[in-house]
Scaffold this active site. Structure first.
Site, PDB file in Angstrom:
ATOM      1  N   LYS A 282      -9.173 -15.016 -40.570  1.00 28.96           N
ATOM      2  CA  LYS A 282      -9.075 -14.460 -39.208  1.00 28.96           C
ATOM      3  C   LYS A 282     -10.303 -14.871 -38.388  1.00 28.96           C
ATOM      4  O   LYS A 282     -11.396 -14.995 -38.946  1.00 28.96           O
ATOM      5  CB  LYS A 282      -9.073 -12.927 -39.279  1.00 28.96           C
ATOM      6  CG  LYS A 282      -7.766 -12.298 -39.689  1.00 28.96           C
ATOM      7  CD  LYS A 282      -7.885 -10.783 -39.667  1.00 28.96           C
ATOM      8  CE  LYS A 282      -6.624 -10.126 -40.182  1.00 28.96           C
ATOM      9  NZ  LYS A 282      -5.426 -10.352 -39.360  1.00 28.96           N
ATOM     10  N   ARG A 356       3.100  -7.916 -46.278  1.00 23.26           N
ATOM     11  CA  ARG A 356       4.502  -7.956 -46.746  1.00 23.26           C
ATOM     12  C   ARG A 356       4.577  -8.370 -48.210  1.00 23.26           C
ATOM     13  O   ARG A 356       5.515  -8.028 -48.904  1.00 23.26           O
ATOM     14  CB  ARG A 356       5.321  -8.872 -45.833  1.00 23.26           C
ATOM     15  CG  ARG A 356       4.904 -10.309 -45.830  1.00 23.26           C
ATOM     16  CD  ARG A 356       5.426 -11.064 -44.614  1.00 23.26           C
ATOM     17  NE  ARG A 356       4.661 -10.773 -43.401  1.00 23.26           N
ATOM     18  CZ  ARG A 356       4.949 -11.250 -42.203  1.00 23.26           C
ATOM     19  NH1 ARG A 356       5.981 -12.045 -42.037  1.00 23.26           N
ATOM     20  NH2 ARG A 356       4.205 -10.929 -41.146  1.00 23.26           N
TER      21      ARG A 356
HETATM   22  N1  BES Z   1      -3.464  -6.586 -41.061  1.00 23.13           N
HETATM   23  C1  BES Z   1      -2.891  -7.544 -40.192  1.00 23.13           C
HETATM   24  C2  BES Z   1      -2.169  -6.924 -38.996  1.00 23.13           C
HETATM   25  C3  BES Z   1      -2.991  -6.111 -38.034  1.00 23.13           C
HETATM   26  C4  BES Z   1      -3.385  -6.669 -36.840  1.00 23.13           C
HETATM   27  C5  BES Z   1      -3.320  -4.801 -38.304  1.00 23.13           C
HETATM   28  C6  BES Z   1      -4.119  -5.903 -35.937  1.00 23.13           C
HETATM   29  C7  BES Z   1      -4.049  -4.063 -37.408  1.00 23.13           C
HETATM   30  C8  BES Z   1      -4.437  -4.614 -36.222  1.00 23.13           C
HETATM   31  C9  BES Z   1      -1.863  -8.385 -40.948  1.00 23.13           C
HETATM   32  O1  BES Z   1      -2.106  -8.569 -42.291  1.00 23.13           O
HETATM   33  C10 BES Z   1      -1.851  -9.732 -40.308  1.00 23.13           C
HETATM   34  O2  BES Z   1      -2.842 -10.363 -40.319  1.00 23.13           O
HETATM   35  N2  BES Z   1      -0.698 -10.130 -39.787  1.00 23.13           N
HETATM   36  C11 BES Z   1      -0.546 -11.386 -39.130  1.00 23.13           C
HETATM   37  C12 BES Z   1       0.787 -11.964 -39.561  1.00 23.13           C
HETATM   38  C13 BES Z   1       0.998 -13.397 -39.136  1.00 23.13           C
HETATM   39  C14 BES Z   1       0.033 -14.310 -39.860  1.00 23.13           C
HETATM   40  C15 BES Z   1       2.423 -13.792 -39.440  1.00 23.13           C
HETATM   41  C16 BES Z   1      -0.573 -11.160 -37.614  1.00 23.13           C
HETATM   42  O3  BES Z   1      -0.047 -10.145 -37.154  1.00 23.13           O
HETATM   43  O4  BES Z   1      -1.168 -11.976 -36.934  1.00 23.13           O
HETATM   44 ZN    ZN Z   2      -3.421 -10.180 -42.685  1.00 21.55          ZN
END
Ligand code: BES
Ligand code: ZN
Ligand code: ZN
Length: 507
Positions: A282, A356
């Site tokens: 990230k 997931r």
């Molecule tokens: N933990 C994150 C989602 C999240 C984002 C939680 C903001 C709380 C606040 C999750 O694991 C994630 O990173 N999801 C990605 C999925 C994508 C790579 C398909 C996302 O939402 O960007």
């Molecule tokens: Zn994630």
């Protein structure tokens, strides 16, 4: 802070407190409501309120000092607004309570008395009003301040809230107050776990909290450690955990009702104690709050603690897959193919879509071993859902109409609000793999990231009624309009909702 909630049948004026508080509807009738108060304590009260333009607007408040010969120092007026919608009007009431509790330190008010608003004002029965009032007082009292070393003074302050009710109702309402406080304690505990950073709350720490709760409340608790998770073929949880030095685990808590032939409910919560994104790292700004990524697991574990005390007439299984998601030489890589507990396969295209993967194994495990009447999972799953709904509504995804109705009802009653987003056939091809059953990100063109994540999870529950709650937007850093939370910290979202569902579920 430490706060005491007491019921009393003493009249407003007999309470020996620092302040009296009043919940005031928009465009209230001054003569009808405050004539006596005004005559006794503050002759020019009407003019004062009108000079300050206090009309009872939702979210407004004003604090009026009273003459020195009275036993109180302040009168506090809090605006309830006016609203024909019963749910949002009651939420305004929750927020006025939050406001009241939050303003106490700045006026050095240590004790308050108020009458519960009338049933007809809020449209709910007095038991519900009492329970919610106690719950919100205690939730508003929570602060994540243990690590501010100069805060010793603030912490020593203790507050007393006297709630005035008719004498004949005290015994009955005390039960509701107690229940409200039990639920709030669990919400606050979930908030504390979420607020604790990843160096202070590891997967093992969170599992230990679950174990402790199970011991304290006579729940069964099974914990599968990383070796067992790997051996059992939970390829999703194994893959996510591989990059971390810390072991993952799968926590299963069971509340069993004494009665036979009751329904079995199952709650599953995402427990990523830190989500760096893994090799699909990230950016720094999005990583800052990723200690919050175990909020779903926190909600489930905290909910189990309430059920152990309030003992609903259902069996409840709480499941929490717990891990870190870290980049390292041993991390799962984009392109890797994994096999889940139910035998299905997936290609991992983005290691940041890890929630997931761990939920898939947990859902498959619950489906196989418990065959529950329904499963609800709760997870900080997608930024897409957070962007779509913002911080006030949790995303609800389900194809089961009846379950959706139950969840909406429980959401409105509990104050953990949900908004349904689509989960229909059109979206399902988005997660179909090219040379595996599934892929862990939605295909280009489908967009709707919250929905495609739900489509992925659906492959792991067979035909059991199932709903998915995406709390990515609601778990952390809710604006201070919701006065009983604090900005930049956790909300404990889901605890109130899951408890309400379990308490009210009828076969
Ligand atoms: N933990 C994150 C989602 C999240 C984002 C939680 C903001 C709380 C606040 C999750 O694991 C994630 O990173 N999801 C990605 C999925 C994508 C790579 C398909 C996302 O939402 O960007
Ligand atoms: Zn994630
Ligand atoms: Zn995550």
């Amino acid at each position: 802070m430490a706060i005491k909630v007491l019921l009393t049948d003493k009249s407003l004026f007999q309470n020996k407190v620092d302040a009296l508080a009043f919940f005031v509807e928009k465009d209230f009738d001054f003569k009808k409501e405050f004539k006596e108060i005004s005559e006794k304590y503050c002759k020019n009260l009407q003019k004062l309120l009108s000079d300050r333009k206090f009309t009872g607007k939702q979210g407004s408040f004003t604090v009026v000092p009273v003459s020195s010969d009275s036993t109180f120092t302040y009168l506090v007026f809090l605006g309830l607004g006016k609203d024909n919608n019963q749910t949002t009007h009651f939420e305004s009431y929750r927020r006025t309570i939050g406001k009241l509790i939050k303003l106490l330190p700045s006026y050095n008010i240590k004790s308050v008395a108020f009458q519960l608003p009338q049933e007809k004002t809020l449209g709910f029965d007095i038991n519900y009003i009492a329970k919610q009032t106690a719950m919100i007082i205690s939730m508003a009292d929570y602060a994540f301040d243990d690590f501010i070393t100069e805060n010793e003074q603030a912490k020593r302050n203790s507050y007393v809230i006297n709630i005035i009710v008719p004498a004949k109702q005290i015994k009955d309402l005390q039960k509701d107050i107690d229940q409200g406080l039990i639920i709030a304690k669990a919400v606050n505990e979930a908030r504390e776990w979420v607020n604790l950073p990843a160096n202070m709350l590891t997967p093992a720490d969170l599992a230990a909290n679950a174990r402790q709760i199970a011991t304290d409340h006579s729940l069964k608790c099974t914990i599968f450690h990383e070796k067992e998770v790997n051996k059992m073929g939970m390829g999703g949880l194994s893959a996510v955990a591989r990059g971390s030095d810390k072991d993952c685990c799968l926590v299963i808590m069971e509340y069993k009702c004494k009665e036979k032939d009751v329904p079995t409910l199952c709650f599953v919560g995402k427990g990523i104690t830190f989500d760096s994104g893994g090799l699909s790292l990230k950016p720094a700004e999005l990583m800052e709050t990723m200690k919050e990524d175990m909020s779903g697991a926190a909600a489930v574990i905290a909910c189990m603690q309430v059920l152990g005390q309030l003992k609903p007439k259902v069996n409840v299984i709480g499941v929490a897959p717990i891990s870190e998601n870290m980049p390292s030489g041993t991390s799962v890589k984009p392109g890797d193919i994994i096999r889940f507990y139910n035998g299905k396969t997936a290609e991992i295209l983005n290691t940041d879509a890890e929630g997931r993967l761990i939920l898939a194994d947990a859902l498959a495990y619950a489906t196989k071993h418990y065959k529950p009447d329904f499963i609800i999972d709760i997870a900080t799953l997608t930024g897409a859902c957070a962007r779509a709904l913002g911080p006030f509504y949790t995303g609800l995804f389900t194809e089961h109409e009846e379950l959706s109705t139950h969840i909406h009802h429980a959401a409105k009653k509990s104050g953990d609000f949900v908004w349904r987003l689509p989960l229909t056939n059109d979206y399902k091809p988005a997660v179909k793999g090219s040379f595996t059953d599934l892929r862990n990100t939605g295909r280009m063109g489908y967009m709707a990231g919250g929905t495609t994540a739900a489509c992925f999870l659906q492959h792991f529950v067979n035909d059991i009624p199932w709903a998915h709650l995406d709390i990515a937007g609601t778990a952390f850093n809710v604006p201070d309009a919701v006065s009983y939370f604090s900005p930049a910290t956790a909300t404990g979202v889901g605890v109130r909702l899951l408890v309400e569902l379990a308490m009210e579920w009828k076969k």
